[in-house]
Design a protein around this motif. Structure first.
Motif, PDB file in Angstrom:
ATOM      1  N   LEU A 167     -68.882-170.398 -46.157  1.00 49.29           N
ATOM      2  CA  LEU A 167     -69.697-169.759 -47.197  1.00 49.29           C
ATOM      3  C   LEU A 167     -70.417-170.791 -48.048  1.00 49.29           C
ATOM      4  CD1 LEU A 167     -67.549-166.962 -48.775  1.00 49.29           C
ATOM      5  CD2 LEU A 167     -69.623-166.738 -47.466  1.00 49.29           C
ATOM      6  N   ASP A 186     -70.930-163.572 -65.904  1.00 49.06           N
ATOM      7  CA  ASP A 186     -69.838-164.250 -66.597  1.00 49.06           C
ATOM      8  C   ASP A 186     -69.494-165.577 -65.940  1.00 49.06           C
ATOM      9  OD1 ASP A 186     -69.615-162.167 -68.327  1.00 49.06           O
ATOM     10  OD2 ASP A 186     -68.186-161.094 -67.084  1.00 49.06           O
ATOM     11  N   GLU A 213     -59.141-168.709 -60.978  1.00 50.45           N
ATOM     12  CA  GLU A 213     -58.617-167.378 -60.663  1.00 50.45           C
ATOM     13  C   GLU A 213     -59.704-166.421 -60.208  1.00 50.45           C
ATOM     14  OE1 GLU A 213     -56.585-166.406 -64.380  1.00 50.45           O
ATOM     15  OE2 GLU A 213     -54.713-166.643 -63.265  1.00 50.45           O
ATOM     16  N   ASP A 214     -60.921-166.890 -60.204  1.00 55.01           N
ATOM     17  CA  ASP A 214     -62.046-165.998 -59.932  1.00 55.01           C
ATOM     18  C   ASP A 214     -62.334-165.917 -58.438  1.00 55.01           C
ATOM     19  OD1 ASP A 214     -64.362-164.430 -60.453  1.00 55.01           O
ATOM     20  OD2 ASP A 214     -64.519-165.409 -62.404  1.00 55.01           O
ATOM     21  N   THR A 215     -63.362-165.155 -58.105  1.00 51.92           N
ATOM     22  CA  THR A 215     -63.757-165.012 -56.703  1.00 51.92           C
ATOM     23  C   THR A 215     -65.014-165.813 -56.390  1.00 51.92           C
ATOM     24  OG1 THR A 215     -64.951-163.021 -57.323  1.00 51.92           O
ATOM     25  CG2 THR A 215     -62.737-162.732 -56.447  1.00 51.92           C
ATOM     26  N   LYS A 250     -59.376-169.510 -56.130  1.00 48.07           N
ATOM     27  CA  LYS A 250     -57.918-169.679 -55.991  1.00 48.07           C
ATOM     28  C   LYS A 250     -57.512-171.125 -55.682  1.00 48.07           C
ATOM     29  CE  LYS A 250     -57.238-165.176 -56.381  1.00 48.07           C
ATOM     30  NZ  LYS A 250     -58.508-164.829 -57.016  1.00 48.07           N
TER      31      LYS A 250
ATOM     32  N   ARG B 109     -67.786-159.344 -63.536  1.00 44.89           N
ATOM     33  CA  ARG B 109     -66.842-159.250 -62.410  1.00 44.89           C
ATOM     34  C   ARG B 109     -65.470-158.941 -62.982  1.00 44.89           C
ATOM     35  NH1 ARG B 109     -69.035-163.750 -62.185  1.00 44.89           N
ATOM     36  NH2 ARG B 109     -67.164-164.812 -62.866  1.00 44.89           N
ATOM     37  N   VAL B 192     -63.665-156.795 -58.002  1.00 40.81           N
ATOM     38  CA  VAL B 192     -63.307-157.698 -56.905  1.00 40.81           C
ATOM     39  C   VAL B 192     -61.811-157.640 -56.644  1.00 40.81           C
ATOM     40  CG1 VAL B 192     -65.218-159.272 -57.368  1.00 40.81           C
ATOM     41  CG2 VAL B 192     -63.035-159.640 -58.497  1.00 40.81           C
ATOM     42  N   ALA B 193     -61.441-158.100 -55.451  1.00 43.29           N
ATOM     43  CA  ALA B 193     -60.022-158.088 -55.084  1.00 43.29           C
ATOM     44  C   ALA B 193     -59.225-158.948 -56.052  1.00 43.29           C
ATOM     45  CB  ALA B 193     -59.859-158.599 -53.660  1.00 43.29           C
ATOM     46  N   SER B 194     -57.992-158.554 -56.263  1.00 47.09           N
ATOM     47  CA  SER B 194     -57.101-159.310 -57.135  1.00 47.09           C
ATOM     48  C   SER B 194     -56.426-160.439 -56.326  1.00 47.09           C
ATOM     49  CB  SER B 194     -56.082-158.346 -57.725  1.00 47.09           C
ATOM     50  OG  SER B 194     -55.406-158.938 -58.785  1.00 47.09           O
ATOM     51  N   ASP B 195     -55.346-160.997 -56.864  1.00 46.38           N
ATOM     52  CA  ASP B 195     -54.655-162.077 -56.153  1.00 46.38           C
ATOM     53  C   ASP B 195     -54.138-161.594 -54.799  1.00 46.38           C
ATOM     54  OD1 ASP B 195     -54.970-164.091 -57.976  1.00 46.38           O
ATOM     55  OD2 ASP B 195     -53.190-163.532 -59.120  1.00 46.38           O
ATOM     56  N   PRO B 226     -61.966-161.946 -50.877  1.00 47.00           N
ATOM     57  CA  PRO B 226     -63.289-162.426 -50.426  1.00 47.00           C
ATOM     58  C   PRO B 226     -63.216-163.702 -49.602  1.00 47.00           C
ATOM     59  CG  PRO B 226     -63.285-162.033 -52.795  1.00 47.00           C
ATOM     60  CD  PRO B 226     -61.881-161.864 -52.338  1.00 47.00           C
TER      61      PRO B 226
END
Lengths: 379, 282
Positions: A167, A186, A213-215, A250, B109, B192-195, B226
């Motif tokens: 990605l 954000d 902790e975000d995506t 993560k 988000r 969005v998906a969590s942990d 994701p």
């Protein structure tokens, strides 16, 4: 009488020129100041092993690769281009941005015809000084000592295609139009998951780990503010390069903030602040950290050794290793880092070592290594 | 002008009787007239929050005020000065009906299944950008991509209304709408998906070493995590410890290790640990 003064001056000048031309070279010359013989080729031959290594390093410091090469005992065995590349670096590595600043020699053993000298080289680089320890063999040939330069190995990378479909995150900047409240994205959410402050040498060190902790990826910086008993801020510092700034979703990075002149006894509280901003980035390259082991190096220091394996198809110019060390309770007791002065070529392992300070090594039960990198094309 | 203003504000020449009669209630942008009595020439001053002007008038005639002169809501002071002295009157212009909404939605988000994680704040404005202070009912709606919808009509207080909502269990785009009458404003919130949850790794020996692969990585609500999320594989064998931070690709993360002997494989993502795998030597 009128000829006496010019004669005296001419005589002294001749003595000084001769001394400068044929005299011994200086030890540990200063960067930027030319050292060694004034006329290459006219200097005296090395009478001792230390002198041979010293003369060679002098020429390397002056970047006189041809003269340095001529001083090797195995000049026929090692290619001059290979010898030069070993010292000047390639592929945009850290060595290409380095210069030999000084060195320290330590005889390991010597006989009449052979000796071994440990040369601790100090390179000044774009990211600060780097130590490089080389054990050099020195041979006596025709009453002259010459250095045997270890033949460097530069692996030949076979032609190949490495498919990369990781990605990439791009950032779209608004053009300034649009209604209020419609344009905000954000900042990534990052969290400091651990923090430990310890005294170190004459100051103190604040360290721990931070997680994205975000995506989405984040560019992270950690700041620490030391507060005294009256609630007054006494020092503020950032993690600078003791952190992996780009964190993918993560991903966990260690951080270390150094306060070299603040005693921990003065500190009542530490305020931590992790700042995260959006950053366009790619999840490529992936760099594996293989065969990590805590060992003792040739100088008796405790080091974490391993090798880096670039699993992508692009060359990484300057790898930066950051290691977190934990005690038996999983608490971060030290964060160590080091730059690797050779590039990471695709699919080829490259060794690394980072030092663990003596007082810490007894507490270390576990460790985790992350690899940061700097690419010339991306910087 | 400043003297007159200060005089009017301090009450030195307060309105007397009905010489100057502004409208009792006036809406922003509504043309109106101010009636006067008496005879002769006078100077008329209007001091408002967004507009001030002076004009010569004939006493006994009405003074017209156009749209542009009363478009800003607030307190206005009308002053009439003739040879006999000055008289003044206060009147207020109130905002017109809502014509636009400023709507702030936060965050952009949000992980799924979070309590009170989504918030929206709306400010109604009339067509002259006056904040509408009178109570207005704003209908907040949250519509998820799978069709779930909640609606919460909320009355503004002092010109602002807000609401909070939980994020849904399913990842995807949620639309947050604030509506007043025919007027609506839309914002998008990414859920969005969590942990990762129940992170599991499986491995097998190959000619090159050990190939390890996670099962499809999902959060505790079953949403796929994701792509690009980092999974850390750790392999421990007699040669030492090896780690790879591998991003998820198409739902799973894979890594290759060159170990030949017995090895222990563990996996983690962020602060979440997965299972541990023991593989025997070749």
């Amino acid at each position: 009488m009128k000829y006496l003064m010019p004669l005296i001056i001419s005589f002294i000048t001749a003595i000084l020129v001769a001394a400068g031309t044929f005299g011994p070279t200086r030890l540990g010359a200063t960067t930027g100041i030319t050292s060694g013989s004034a006329l290459p080729g006219l200097s005296s031959a090395a009478k001792t092993p230390e002198q041979a290594v010293d003369k060679l390093l002098n020429e390397i410091q002056r970047r006189n690769w041809g003269v340095a090469y001529a001083q090797l005992v195995d000049a026929g065995n090692i290619d001059e281009a290979l010898f030069t590349r070993d010292l000047t670096g390639n592929n945009g590595s850290l060595r290409t941005l380095s210069g030999l600043e000084s060195w320290r020699l330590q005889p390991l053993h010597a006989t009449n015809d052979e000796a071994q000298i440990r040369a601790t080289l100090r390179w000044s680089t774009a990211v600060g000084p780097i130590r490089d320890v080389r054990d050099l063999k020195v041979l006596r040939q025709d009453d002259v000592w010459k250095v045997v330069w270890p033949v460097p190995t530069f692996p030949n990378l076979p032609a190949q295609i490495v498919p990369v479909n990781y990605l990439r995150w791009d950032l779209v900047t608004p053009n300034g139009e649009g209604e209020w409240g419609d344009r905000a994205v954000d900042a990534p959410h990052v969290r400091i998951v651990s923090m430990n402050a310890i005294p170190y040498q004459n100051g103190c060190v604040v360290m721990g780990e931070v997680v994205n902790e975000d995506t989405i990826p984040a560019f992270v910086n950690v700041n620490a503010t030391l507060v005294d008993g009256t609630g007054k801020s006494i020092a503020e510092e950032s993690s600078f390069d003791k952190i992996s700034h780009i964190l993918l979703p993560k991903q966990v990075s260690p951080y270390r903030v150094d306060f070299p002149n603040i005693s921990l006894q003065e500190v009542k509280n530490v305020r931590m602040d992790a700042k995260a901003t959006l950053a366009p980035t790619s999840s490529d390259p992936v760099i594996g950290v293989m065969n990590q082991k805590v060992e003792t190096d040739s100088e008796g220091r405790n080091v974490l050794r391993g090798s880096l394996l670039n699993q992508s198809g692009q060359t990484v110019n300057i790898p930066h290793v950051i290691a977190t060390f934990y005690d038996s309770n999983g608490r971060v007791v030290w964060v160590s880092d080091g730059y690797v002065d050779r590039p990471l070529l695709p699919q080829l392992p490259e060794p690394f070592a980072v030092e663990i300070p003596g007082p810490i090594v007894g507490k270390v039960q576990n460790y985790h290594v992350v690899v940061n990198y700097y690419n010339i094309a991306k910087s | 002008m400043l003297v007159l203003l200060s005089a009017g504000l301090t009450g030195v020449c307060l309105a007397q009787g009905a010489d100057l009669r502004p409208p009792a209630a006036l809406t922003a942008g509504q043309p109106t007239v101010i009636a006067t009595s008496g005879s002769g020439e006078a100077s008329f001053y209007l001091l408002g929050p967004g507009h001030t002007f002076r004009k010569q008038v004939h006493l006994g005639q009405e003074i017209p005020l156009g749209i542009d002169q009363v478009r800003t809501a607030g307190r206005y002071l009308a002053i009439l000065c003739s040879a006999n002295g000055c008289r003044s009157a206060l009147f207020y212009v109130t905002p017109a009906s809502p014509a636009s909404l400023s709507f702030l939605a936060h965050p952009s988000r949000v992980p799924v299944k979070q309590l009170d994680a989504i918030s929206g704040v709306a400010f109604p404005y009339d067509k002259f950008h006056n904040l509408v202070l009178a109570p207005v009912t704003i209908d907040f709606q949250l519509k998820s991509s799978v069709g779930d919808s909640i609606s919460r009509p909320t009355t503004t207080q002092n010109g602002v209304a807000w609401f909070r909502a939980n994020s849904s269990n399913q990842a995807g785009t949620a639309q947050l709408v604030a509506a007043v009458g025919d007027l609506s404003v839309r914002r998008v919130v990414q859920q969005v998906a969590s942990d990762p949850c129940n992170l599991r790794v499986k491995g097998q020996r190959t000619a090159k070493g050990i190939l390890v692969e996670t099962e499809p990585v999902r959060d505790c609500s079953g949403n796929p995590v994701p792509d690009g999320t980092v999974v850390t594989f750790t392999e421990t064998d007699p040669a030492g410890k090896s780690t790879v931070d591998m991003p998820i690709k198409q739902g799973v993360a894979r890594a290759q290790f060159l170990a030949a002997g017995p090895a222990i494989i563990s996996v983690a993502s962020g602060v979440v640990m997965g299972n541990q795998l023991q593989l025997g030597g070749q």
